[in-house]
Design a protein around this motif. Structure first.
Motif, short mmCIF file in Angstrom:
data_model
loop_
_atom_site.label_atom_id
_atom_site.label_comp_id
_atom_site.label_asym_id
_atom_site.label_seq_id
_atom_site.Cartn_x
_atom_site.Cartn_y
_atom_site.Cartn_z
N PHE A 115 110.11 68.82 -5.95
CA PHE A 115 110.47 70.24 -6.02
C PHE A 115 109.70 71.05 -4.98
O PHE A 115 110.30 71.87 -4.27
N ALA A 116 108.39 70.84 -4.90
CA ALA A 116 107.58 71.59 -3.94
C ALA A 116 108.05 71.36 -2.52
O ALA A 116 108.14 72.30 -1.72
N GLU A 117 108.39 70.12 -2.20
CA GLU A 117 108.84 69.79 -0.84
C GLU A 117 110.18 70.45 -0.54
O GLU A 117 110.38 71.03 0.53
N ARG A 118 111.12 70.34 -1.49
CA ARG A 118 112.46 70.90 -1.29
C ARG A 118 112.42 72.42 -1.20
O ARG A 118 113.04 73.04 -0.33
N PHE A 119 111.68 73.06 -2.11
CA PHE A 119 111.59 74.52 -2.12
C PHE A 119 110.98 75.03 -0.83
O PHE A 119 111.50 75.97 -0.20
N MET A 130 112.89 77.54 1.63
CA MET A 130 112.44 78.92 1.59
C MET A 130 111.35 79.23 2.62
O MET A 130 111.00 80.39 2.84
N LYS A 131 110.79 78.20 3.24
CA LYS A 131 109.74 78.35 4.27
C LYS A 131 108.43 78.87 3.70
O LYS A 131 107.54 79.25 4.47
N VAL A 132 108.30 78.93 2.40
CA VAL A 132 107.03 79.26 1.74
C VAL A 132 106.92 78.37 0.50
O VAL A 132 107.92 78.03 -0.13
N PRO A 133 105.69 77.99 0.08
CA PRO A 133 105.51 77.21 -1.13
C PRO A 133 105.96 78.00 -2.36
O PRO A 133 105.96 79.24 -2.35
N PRO A 134 106.33 77.32 -3.44
CA PRO A 134 106.85 78.00 -4.64
C PRO A 134 105.94 79.07 -5.21
O PRO A 134 106.38 80.20 -5.48
N MET A 135 104.66 78.77 -5.40
CA MET A 135 103.76 79.75 -6.01
C MET A 135 103.52 80.94 -5.09
O MET A 135 103.34 82.07 -5.55
N GLN A 136 103.54 80.71 -3.78
CA GLN A 136 103.40 81.82 -2.85
C GLN A 136 104.62 82.74 -2.93
O GLN A 136 104.50 83.97 -2.85
N TYR A 137 105.81 82.15 -3.12
CA TYR A 137 107.02 82.96 -3.26
C TYR A 137 106.94 83.81 -4.52
O TYR A 137 107.31 85.00 -4.51
N VAL A 138 106.45 83.22 -5.62
CA VAL A 138 106.30 83.98 -6.87
C VAL A 138 105.39 85.18 -6.65
O VAL A 138 105.70 86.31 -7.07
N THR A 139 104.29 84.97 -5.96
CA THR A 139 103.34 86.05 -5.68
C THR A 139 103.98 87.14 -4.83
O THR A 139 103.85 88.34 -5.12
#
Length: 318
Positions: free
Chosen positions: A232-236, A240-249
């Motif tokens: 998931f982390a790799e695909r996201f 999205m060009k940003v890691p998942p938790m960074q996108y949430v922030t």
């Protein structure tokens, strides 16, 4: 939103989904301020050189035609009546026409021009995902887009009371349609638009957009996508060009900027609403991500309200 099938559709089948849920949830939750700032009328040969702006820009061709040129475009683009050109990052460009008019009165070209401001500025998902310039063709965009653009032209020509408010609201809707049109037609997609075609990532984005204050973790998002954490982390990150938790922030900061403009909500309440138990931690994070403090957002919002009140008082006196 629940939508019942329209019995008028053949076989009682519901209408096809025209907008990805993740994009719809983003447009519902985030604020993009759209303001009409100019109505231009030009005859004969003319040109307008627009420098780089601090916000996004758009131009709707009300009547006539013109050409748009910019460094971000490989070739000049011809715009016809009803076409909309959007420059989300405010890139320099030139609008012109150099047609020879051999008979009678030169053609009239009218333009409705406006500004776009994304809440969260560079952190806004649309600001990252949209290209430097894109055009929505009236002939290809559908009847709803054409009716809305014609309505804007009618309002401009009417001189009715409240026309500025009406134009801004119509322009806001027109921009939403433009984004949906781009999402549907774009070949070279990036960021959010690249992720819309991946049902697993799209499901996670929709949930994050709708519930920014949820206690999101990498495991929670991976489980929602029915993927392992690493996959998931790799695909996201790839899409999205940003890691998942960074996108949430970043998304939380985008929503926070909207909420901070509501002076009835305390900063502590906003922090809690977005999943932060400490107001101090929220303030530090907001400033680190956005570059400005929550207090400055509050001050700017207060100044805007005072200016609006003065304008309303002036209208009342008049």
């Amino acid at each position: 939103m629940y939508i019942e099938p329209n019995p008028r559709h053949a076989g009682g089948n519901p209408a096809p989904v025209l907008i990805a849920p993740a994009l719809e949830s983003l447009l519902n939750q985030s604020a993009v301020r759209v303001d009409v700032v100019a109505e231009l009328h030009r005859c004969g040969s003319w040109f307008l050189d627009e420098p780089r702006y601090h916000c996004g820009l758009f131009h709707l061709v009300g009547t006539g035609r013109c050409k748009v040129e910019a460094k971000v475009l490989s070739d000049a683009m011809q715009l016809e009546e009803g076409d909309l050109v959007v420059l989300p990052h405010g890139d320099p460009h030139r609008l012109s026409t150099d047609e020879e008019h051999l008979a009678g009165t030169p053609d009239l070209t009218s333009l409705i021009c406006g500004e776009l401001r994304f809440s969260g500025n560079s952190q806004h998902p649309l600001n990252h995902a949209l290209p430097s310039c894109f055009v929505v063709r009236s002939k290809e965009a559908g009847e709803t887009f054409r009716q809305l653009s014609r309505m804007m032209v009618d309002v401009v020509n009417s001189g009715m009371v409240g026309r500025q408010v009406l134009l801004n609201k119509l322009a806001d809707t027109l921009f939403t349609l433009a984004v949906c049109d781009y999402a549907h037609r774009a070949g070279d997609r990036r960021g959010l638009f690249a992720a819309l075609s991946d049902t697993r990532i799209c499901r996670v984005l929709q949930a994050v957009h709708e519930k920014p204050g949820h206690a999101w973790t990498m495991q929670a998002m991976a489980s929602l996508a029915c993927m392992s954490r690493s996959a998931f982390a790799e695909r996201f990150t790839h899409l999205m060009k940003v890691p998942p938790m960074q996108y949430v922030t970043q998304w939380r900061v985008t929503i926070a900027e909207q909420l901070l403009r509501d002076r009835h909500l305390s900063v502590a309440c906003i922090a809690q609403q977005l999943g932060y138990s400490s107001e101090a931690a929220f303030r530090r994070l907001f400033k680190r991500v956005s570059g400005i403090s929550p207090g400055r957002i509050r001050a700017e919002a207060g100044a805007g309200e005072e200016e609006a009140e003065r304008e309303e008082s002036g209208l009342a006196v008049a």
